[in-house]
Every structure is written in C-alpha cells, then in structure tokens.
Design an enzyme around this catalytic site. Sequence first.
Site, PDB file in Angstrom:
ATOM      1  N   ASP A  89      -5.657  -3.943  -5.639  1.00 39.58           N
ATOM      2  CA  ASP A  89      -4.419  -4.381  -6.298  1.00 39.58           C
ATOM      3  C   ASP A  89      -3.772  -5.544  -5.564  1.00 39.58           C
ATOM      4  O   ASP A  89      -3.062  -6.355  -6.164  1.00 39.58           O
ATOM      5  CB  ASP A  89      -3.448  -3.217  -6.510  1.00 39.58           C
ATOM      6  CG  ASP A  89      -3.072  -2.505  -5.225  1.00 39.58           C
ATOM      7  OD1 ASP A  89      -3.904  -2.455  -4.316  1.00 39.58           O
ATOM      8  OD2 ASP A  89      -1.938  -1.993  -5.155  1.00 39.58           O
ATOM      9  N   ASP A  90      -4.054  -5.671  -4.249  1.00 37.20           N
ATOM     10  CA  ASP A  90      -3.608  -6.869  -3.524  1.00 37.20           C
ATOM     11  C   ASP A  90      -4.240  -8.112  -4.152  1.00 37.20           C
ATOM     12  O   ASP A  90      -3.584  -9.140  -4.334  1.00 37.20           O
ATOM     13  CB  ASP A  90      -4.023  -6.801  -2.060  1.00 37.20           C
ATOM     14  CG  ASP A  90      -3.548  -5.563  -1.337  1.00 37.20           C
ATOM     15  OD1 ASP A  90      -4.064  -4.469  -1.658  1.00 37.20           O
ATOM     16  OD2 ASP A  90      -2.662  -5.677  -0.473  1.00 37.20           O
TER      17      ASP A  90
ATOM     18  N   GLU B 227       3.582   7.704   0.235  1.00 33.49           N
ATOM     19  CA  GLU B 227       2.815   6.621  -0.400  1.00 33.49           C
ATOM     20  C   GLU B 227       1.994   5.956   0.700  1.00 33.49           C
ATOM     21  O   GLU B 227       2.407   5.896   1.867  1.00 33.49           O
ATOM     22  CB  GLU B 227       3.823   5.639  -1.048  1.00 33.49           C
ATOM     23  CG  GLU B 227       3.222   4.435  -1.698  1.00 33.49           C
ATOM     24  CD  GLU B 227       2.934   3.336  -0.684  1.00 33.49           C
ATOM     25  OE1 GLU B 227       3.734   3.173   0.246  1.00 33.49           O
ATOM     26  OE2 GLU B 227       1.880   2.675  -0.812  1.00 33.49           O
TER      27      GLU B 227
ATOM     28  N   ASP C 169      -3.153  -6.351   2.393  1.00 36.85           N
ATOM     29  CA  ASP C 169      -4.357  -5.683   2.928  1.00 36.85           C
ATOM     30  C   ASP C 169      -5.411  -5.578   1.821  1.00 36.85           C
ATOM     31  O   ASP C 169      -5.815  -4.487   1.412  1.00 36.85           O
ATOM     32  CB  ASP C 169      -4.026  -4.291   3.479  1.00 36.85           C
ATOM     33  CG  ASP C 169      -3.457  -3.330   2.443  1.00 36.85           C
ATOM     34  OD1 ASP C 169      -3.657  -2.096   2.601  1.00 36.85           O
ATOM     35  OD2 ASP C 169      -2.840  -3.791   1.450  1.00 36.85           O
TER      36      ASP C 169
ATOM     37  N   HIS D 152      -0.330  -1.667  -8.398  1.00 39.63           N
ATOM     38  CA  HIS D 152       0.892  -1.506  -7.608  1.00 39.63           C
ATOM     39  C   HIS D 152       1.415  -2.826  -7.036  1.00 39.63           C
ATOM     40  O   HIS D 152       2.567  -3.186  -7.243  1.00 39.63           O
ATOM     41  CB  HIS D 152       0.625  -0.558  -6.438  1.00 39.63           C
ATOM     42  CG  HIS D 152       0.082   0.768  -6.830  1.00 39.63           C
ATOM     43  ND1 HIS D 152       0.863   1.786  -7.329  1.00 39.63           N
ATOM     44  CD2 HIS D 152      -1.181   1.254  -6.784  1.00 39.63           C
ATOM     45  CE1 HIS D 152       0.097   2.853  -7.573  1.00 39.63           C
ATOM     46  NE2 HIS D 152      -1.135   2.556  -7.263  1.00 39.63           N
ATOM     47  N   ASP D 153       0.579  -3.521  -6.285  1.00 37.50           N
ATOM     48  CA  ASP D 153       1.044  -4.689  -5.519  1.00 37.50           C
ATOM     49  C   ASP D 153       1.516  -5.821  -6.407  1.00 37.50           C
ATOM     50  O   ASP D 153       2.412  -6.588  -6.020  1.00 37.50           O
ATOM     51  CB  ASP D 153      -0.067  -5.181  -4.587  1.00 37.50           C
ATOM     52  CG  ASP D 153      -0.378  -4.180  -3.497  1.00 37.50           C
ATOM     53  OD1 ASP D 153      -1.462  -4.279  -2.890  1.00 37.50           O
ATOM     54  OD2 ASP D 153       0.462  -3.286  -3.248  1.00 37.50           O
TER      55      ASP D 153
ATOM     56  N   ASN E 202       1.112   2.892   1.906  1.00 36.01           N
ATOM     57  CA  ASN E 202       1.589   1.849   2.831  1.00 36.01           C
ATOM     58  C   ASN E 202       2.563   2.409   3.859  1.00 36.01           C
ATOM     59  O   ASN E 202       2.560   2.001   5.018  1.00 36.01           O
ATOM     60  CB  ASN E 202       2.253   0.697   2.061  1.00 36.01           C
ATOM     61  CG  ASN E 202       1.237  -0.148   1.306  1.00 36.01           C
ATOM     62  OD1 ASN E 202       0.058  -0.186   1.676  1.00 36.01           O
ATOM     63  ND2 ASN E 202       1.685  -0.788   0.243  1.00 36.01           N
TER      64      ASN E 202
END
Length: 308
Positions: A13-14, A164, A9, A234-235, A166
Amino acid sequence: MKKVLIDCDPGIDDSLALALAAGSSDSLDIVGVTTVGGNVDLELTTANALALREFLQLGDVPVTPGSAGALLHRTVRATAVHGSTGLGDVVLPQPGRGPSEGHAVDFIVRTLEAAPGEITLVAVGPLTNIALAVRREPRIVEWARDLVIMGGSYTRGNHNPAAEFNMLADPEAAAIVFEAGWTVKMLGLDVTLTASVTSGVLERMRPLGRLSGLLVPAAQFYGVVTDESGPAIHDACAVAYVLDPGLFTCVPAVVNVETAGQHTRGMTVTDFKISDRDANALVATSLDVPAFWDLVIGSYEKLATRLG
Ligand code: RIB
Ligand code: CA
C-alpha cells in the site's frame, strides 16, 4: 503546490500511495522519500522505494534510508501480508540509481529546517525515523507544515486485536511522536479499512497501461477482491488527506500510545472527550469513499498517460 516528504516502508500500500503522489504532480511536490524498516527489512523497503522512484518516474527525488528497526524491543515484520520482497509478486525493473548518502533522520531535519512551514511530513510506516528526528531537533515540530500519518485506530487493531501494525512495530517511537507538541493527523484503520479495492475499483485500474502492471497484481496479492470488499490501500489515505482533507471527517482527540501493556502494546488509546485538555491529534472518523476513489483513479490515469 503542496510539498511533501514521505517516510515509508514499501510495502504494497506504500507503493500505491507513492503512485497516488506521483500522479498528483500538478498539486504535489515530493521533496523526498525516506525509508524505514517495517513491512520488510530496511534493505528491501529501500530497494523497493528506489525501484518505485524509477517506475513511477519520480525523477531526482532523493531516497534516503533510515532506521532498520524499532527504538526498543524486537522487530515486527509483515512479510505474510506484503510478501518476502515487500511488493507481493510484483517485480519492477531494477533501479539504475542508489539511495542518497546519509541517514533519513538528518535528511528530514535539514529539509524541514530549510523550508520552515512549507513541507508536510507524511509517515506511512513505523514512526522510528520521525521520533528520532524529533529527538534530534525538537524544532521540526514547528518547521513541519503538518504531520499526516497512516497509523493507529480508535476501534481495533489489525496485526493483533489491540494494535495497528505501524504503531505496534515501534510503540515507543509512536509515543514520542504523539507527545512531541504537534497535532498529528491520524488516518487510522477506522477510515483506511473503508478504502478497499473492490472488483469495481480493480476494473478501473486495469486499463492503465504499464501502471496497471503494478496496481492490479499488488492489490490482488494484498487481499481477496470481491464485488463488496477487498484489500484496503491504507497508506494512500494519508496522501489523499494532503491532496483533499475534505474527503475525511476528523475529530480532535488526545491519543496516548500504550507501550507497556502485555496484550495492548501499540494500542492508540484515543480520548475524544477533551474539553479540559488540548488535542494532540486530529483523528479521521469517516471517508467519502466514492470521492476518494475518483481522486485516486483520476491521479492514476494522469500518471498512466506519462508511463505509457
Ligand atoms: O496497518 C497498515 C499499515 O501497516 C500500512 O502502512 C502498511 O503498509 C503496513 O505498514
Ligand atoms: Ca506502510
């Protein structure tokens, strides 16, 4: 060569996770990117994925849009974190090509069916597409080589004290995914928050040509960069796990996703005491942070030589 299908998404960070995958083309074959509504609306996550495909020179990797919102209940967004476009104040060149026809769920099912045991599903957004794919074809649990997610936490939330993002964005989907029968590789906040862009890391991103035009402003929008702390990518941890699982210490657990709690909806209730039960997750508990950054920056450097 490891094959990955990345459900995302984008999202700041994606985008850094996709850049890590793009720079790791000597060991990763991205068979597809699917998009889901999450950080921002589906139209924007898909537009960002299309722009990133061209900016990162991902060639003909198909980008297929999926679910706009959660299975039930209201939609949660993170525009306060990722900005109104989803990529902070980064403006990428307009993509010349649009998304593939069809829905992400059908793309996930038929891609895994065509290559059983070969493709790792990497999910770094709300799990709506993955849950619908499991419902559409439960055998994807056997067909997927692995399922690696960025999501959850056994210690804390980020969008609220319990959950979190997601997981909170679609708790019912997350519950379906954790109950589907595979062993979910869960990269939660417990480790991803240690993958932070400090000033030292940012300095390693600066001399990377066109790529630094994404990395540096994206990181700076994502959070305050200091010598000791910074925004967590994160991702990228989920992609790093596929590239080198040895970077992480992981512990088997039974994870249940709260879907009913007034204050705890989306919480990943993680039980490590499972002697009498089979684990449904392998939960990351620590990360070799210096080695992580060496991997990530090394990959970005390879990508930068291609982008100029
Ligand atoms: O909590 C972090 C996760 O939520 C990341 O996937 C980020 O992109 C947001 O979607
Ligand atoms: Ca994400």
